[in-house]
Design a protein around this motif. Structure first.
Motif, PDB file in Angstrom:
ATOM      1  N   ALA A   1       0.974  -1.229   0.038  1.00 15.52           N
ATOM      2  CA  ALA A   1      -0.050   0.053   0.080  1.00 15.52           C
ATOM      3  C   ALA A   1       0.699   1.077  -0.008  1.00 15.52           C
ATOM      4  O   ALA A   1       1.961   1.200   0.481  1.00 15.52           O
ATOM      5  N   TRP A   2       0.271   2.472  -0.496  1.00 22.63           N
ATOM      6  CA  TRP A   2       0.875   3.634  -0.600  1.00 22.63           C
ATOM      7  C   TRP A   2       0.200   4.545   0.118  1.00 22.63           C
ATOM      8  O   TRP A   2      -1.050   4.553   0.071  1.00 22.63           O
ATOM      9  N   LEU A   3       0.955   5.711   0.591  1.00 27.19           N
ATOM     10  CA  LEU A   3       0.251   6.729   1.334  1.00 27.19           C
ATOM     11  C   LEU A   3       1.008   8.070   0.791  1.00 27.19           C
ATOM     12  O   LEU A   3       2.219   8.124   0.883  1.00 27.19           O
ATOM     13  N   GLU A   4       0.135   9.181   0.428  1.00 26.30           N
ATOM     14  CA  GLU A   4       0.347  10.354   0.183  1.00 26.30           C
ATOM     15  C   GLU A   4       0.119  11.388   1.208  1.00 26.30           C
ATOM     16  O   GLU A   4      -1.112  11.139   1.614  1.00 26.30           O
ATOM     17  N   LEU A   5       0.920  12.183   1.508  1.00 26.65           N
ATOM     18  CA  LEU A   5       0.512  13.143   2.718  1.00 26.65           C
ATOM     19  C   LEU A   5       1.304  14.550   2.633  1.00 26.65           C
ATOM     20  O   LEU A   5       2.379  14.538   1.771  1.00 26.65           O
ATOM     21  N   PRO A   6       0.758  15.604   3.204  1.00 29.50           N
ATOM     22  CA  PRO A   6       1.327  16.683   3.353  1.00 29.50           C
ATOM     23  C   PRO A   6       2.966  16.802   3.957  1.00 29.50           C
ATOM     24  O   PRO A   6       3.027  15.780   4.439  1.00 29.50           O
ATOM     25  N   GLU A   7       3.610  17.935   3.639  1.00 26.66           N
ATOM     26  CA  GLU A   7       4.849  18.030   4.100  1.00 26.66           C
ATOM     27  C   GLU A   7       4.966  17.883   5.713  1.00 26.66           C
ATOM     28  O   GLU A   7       3.805  17.681   6.494  1.00 26.66           O
ATOM     29  N   ALA A   8       6.155  17.106   6.120  1.00 27.65           N
ATOM     30  CA  ALA A   8       6.096  16.543   7.490  1.00 27.65           C
ATOM     31  C   ALA A   8       5.834  17.391   8.502  1.00 27.65           C
ATOM     32  O   ALA A   8       4.918  16.945   9.526  1.00 27.65           O
ATOM     33  N   TYR A   9       6.190  18.779   8.662  1.00 27.54           N
ATOM     34  CA  TYR A   9       5.709  19.594  10.053  1.00 27.54           C
ATOM     35  C   TYR A   9       4.374  19.933   9.890  1.00 27.54           C
ATOM     36  O   TYR A   9       3.833  19.899  10.790  1.00 27.54           O
ATOM     37  N   ALA A  10       3.850  20.469   8.661  1.00 25.31           N
ATOM     38  CA  ALA A  10       2.522  20.716   8.199  1.00 25.31           C
ATOM     39  C   ALA A  10       1.501  19.350   8.944  1.00 25.31           C
ATOM     40  O   ALA A  10       0.660  19.648   9.507  1.00 25.31           O
ATOM     41  N   PHE A  11       2.003  18.280   8.408  1.00 30.31           N
ATOM     42  CA  PHE A  11       1.225  17.082   8.738  1.00 30.31           C
ATOM     43  C   PHE A  11       1.201  16.850  10.456  1.00 30.31           C
ATOM     44  O   PHE A  11       0.241  16.525  10.998  1.00 30.31           O
ATOM     45  N   THR A  12       2.529  17.070  11.163  1.00 36.44           N
ATOM     46  CA  THR A  12       2.634  16.727  12.400  1.00 36.44           C
ATOM     47  C   THR A  12       1.607  17.706  13.355  1.00 36.44           C
ATOM     48  O   THR A  12       0.946  17.230  14.281  1.00 36.44           O
ATOM     49  N   ALA A  13       1.458  19.162  12.889  1.00 34.23           N
ATOM     50  CA  ALA A  13       0.633  19.980  13.491  1.00 34.23           C
ATOM     51  C   ALA A  13      -0.833  19.288  13.633  1.00 34.23           C
ATOM     52  O   ALA A  13      -1.319  19.411  14.732  1.00 34.23           O
ATOM     53  N   VAL A  14      -1.209  19.076  12.672  1.00 36.34           N
ATOM     54  CA  VAL A  14      -2.554  18.349  12.515  1.00 36.34           C
ATOM     55  C   VAL A  14      -2.773  17.173  13.121  1.00 36.34           C
ATOM     56  O   VAL A  14      -3.762  16.906  14.067  1.00 36.34           O
ATOM     57  N   ALA A  15      -1.819  15.970  13.032  1.00 35.68           N
ATOM     58  CA  ALA A  15      -1.903  14.865  13.429  1.00 35.68           C
ATOM     59  C   ALA A  15      -1.813  14.799  14.943  1.00 35.68           C
ATOM     60  O   ALA A  15      -2.526  14.294  15.706  1.00 35.68           O
ATOM     61  N   ALA A  16      -1.148  15.923  15.673  1.00 39.31           N
ATOM     62  CA  ALA A  16      -0.849  15.868  17.071  1.00 39.31           C
ATOM     63  C   ALA A  16      -2.102  16.465  17.653  1.00 39.31           C
ATOM     64  O   ALA A  16      -2.435  16.006  18.454  1.00 39.31           O
ATOM     65  N   ALA A  17      -2.896  17.731  16.912  1.00 35.56           N
ATOM     66  CA  ALA A  17      -4.040  18.016  17.511  1.00 35.56           C
ATOM     67  C   ALA A  17      -5.023  17.060  17.218  1.00 35.56           C
ATOM     68  O   ALA A  17      -6.057  16.773  18.436  1.00 35.56           O
ATOM     69  N   ARG A  18      -5.237  16.243  16.412  1.00 34.73           N
ATOM     70  CA  ARG A  18      -6.365  14.989  16.133  1.00 34.73           C
ATOM     71  C   ARG A  18      -5.916  14.172  17.095  1.00 34.73           C
ATOM     72  O   ARG A  18      -6.898  13.347  17.769  1.00 34.73           O
TER      73      ARG A  18
END
Length: 359
Positions: free
Chosen positions: A304-321
């Motif tokens: 399987a493959w995953l595409e996601l935003p830039e790492a730090y931008a992703f981290t901000a949202v993932a941590a809040a979630r």
């Protein structure tokens, strides 16, 4: 994306004045949270707290009594001050004493291992202990669980990262510096084993292109083991062949140099003055790609493959979630993100797309 909570949760964000801490604070406010911003320096915290209209708390991790007192009445701590191999344990102990859930954004293998040593105590107190709620290791953990569920009884798991934005934050750079002397790792037969840096190159087809990758000691060597139970795990990152050869032959010298405290501390001071992290344009335009494959001894396999935003931008949202999920579900014990929230947790974050086949 999941809707923000209807109330305004109060929790503690430690390390809020750092590069990633600021991004998390801003995202939390956008989602309706009211975190208390905490750290060692009033001078660094005050401008951010004033801009976001938030409370602040100045406390050092060595001041255990004040730290526990600061956590009184706060249900959760999101710890964003690295290197976590130095800072995690004091905060974990304070959370256990104060009755607060603990989350962090580390990718450091010793921290993940330490977190799981507190599982019984966390369960007895009804608390969550969860490391790696950002780019380390939410997307890889979720993709690992996804492919593992497609191959029951899998005995091998490979994970690979392709990151277009190579600029690190000061905290990430210092954590990498701290971990470099430990060398490469893989998991074999359920145990972590040393692996020569720069050895084991292979080609991996990501969703955007095929790249050369090399084994790296990523946090999934611990988290994916707990999430999936697969005993043989290798984690890779894109690396040109020339760079891999250079690392392989120079690493022994680099390890000896970085094992000297004075050299390492001098390098940390240089990082503080010269490293600033990716800018807003890079965060908004860069993309990250992940590949995973689980294999069973009888020949069954799933990719399987995953595409996601830039790492730090992703981290901000993932941590809040992750904060929202823990406050809502209140899972107990030492947990991984995918272990607690499921393989689809990553898909609740805008800009993430999973593929089970490529054209």
């Amino acid at each position: 994306m999941s809707a923000p909570p209807s109330s305004s949760p109060r929790w503690l964000l430690y390390g809020a004045s750092g590069y990633t801490g600021r991004l998390i604070a801003e995202e939390a406010v956008r989602r309706g949270h009211r975190p208390v911003l905490a750290g060692r320096s009033h001078e660094k915290l005050a401008p951010l707290a004033e801009r976001l209209g938030l409370e602040l708390a100045v406390v050092g991790l060595e001041d255990v009594r004040t730290l526990v007192s600061t956590l009184e009445g706060l249900p959760l701590v999101l710890h964003a001050a690295g290197p976590f191999v130095r800072t995690s344990q004091p905060m974990v102990q304070a959370c256990l004493a104060a009755g607060s859930h603990y989350l962090d954004i580390t990718g450091e293998i010793p921290v993940f291992e330490s977190i799981f040593q507190h599982d019984a105590e966390a369960r007895s107190r009804g608390l969550t202990l969860m490391s790696g709620v950002g780019f380390d290791v939410v997307p890889t953990d979720c993709l690992a669980r996804h492919v593992a569920e497609k191959v029951p009884g899998a005995h091998e798991l490979d994970l690979a990262l392709s990151i277009t934005e190579r600029v690190a934050s000061p905290g990430t750079a210092k954590s990498m510096l701290e971990q470099l002397p430990q060398g490469g790792r893989v998991r074999r037969g359920g145990a972590l084993q040393p692996w020569p840096m720069g050895k084991g190159l292979r080609r991996v087809r990501f969703s955007d292109a095929e790249h050369t990758v090399a084994p790296i000691p990523w946090g999934d060597l611990v988290t994916a083991w707990h999430t999936t139970g697969i005993p043989n795990i290798t984690t890779y990152m894109t690396l040109p062949r020339a760079a891999a050869r250079f690392i392989r032959f120079t690493y022994p010298l680099l390890k000896r140099v970085l094992s000297v405290d004075a050299v390492r501390h001098g390098a940390e001071r240089l990082i503080e003055s010269r490293v600033h992290g990716p800018g807003e344009t890079a965060r908004s335009e860069s993309r990250t790609h992940i590949w995973a494959e689980a294999r069973a001894a009888d020949g069954r396999r799933a990719q399987a493959w995953l595409e996601l935003p830039e790492a730090y931008a992703f981290t901000a949202v993932a941590a809040a979630r992750a904060v929202e999920e823990v406050l809502a579900r209140k899972p107990q014990g030492s947990l991984t993100p995918a272990g607690a929230f499921g393989a689809d947790f990553v898909l609740s974050i805008d800009g993430c797309r999973r593929l089970d086949a490529l054209a």
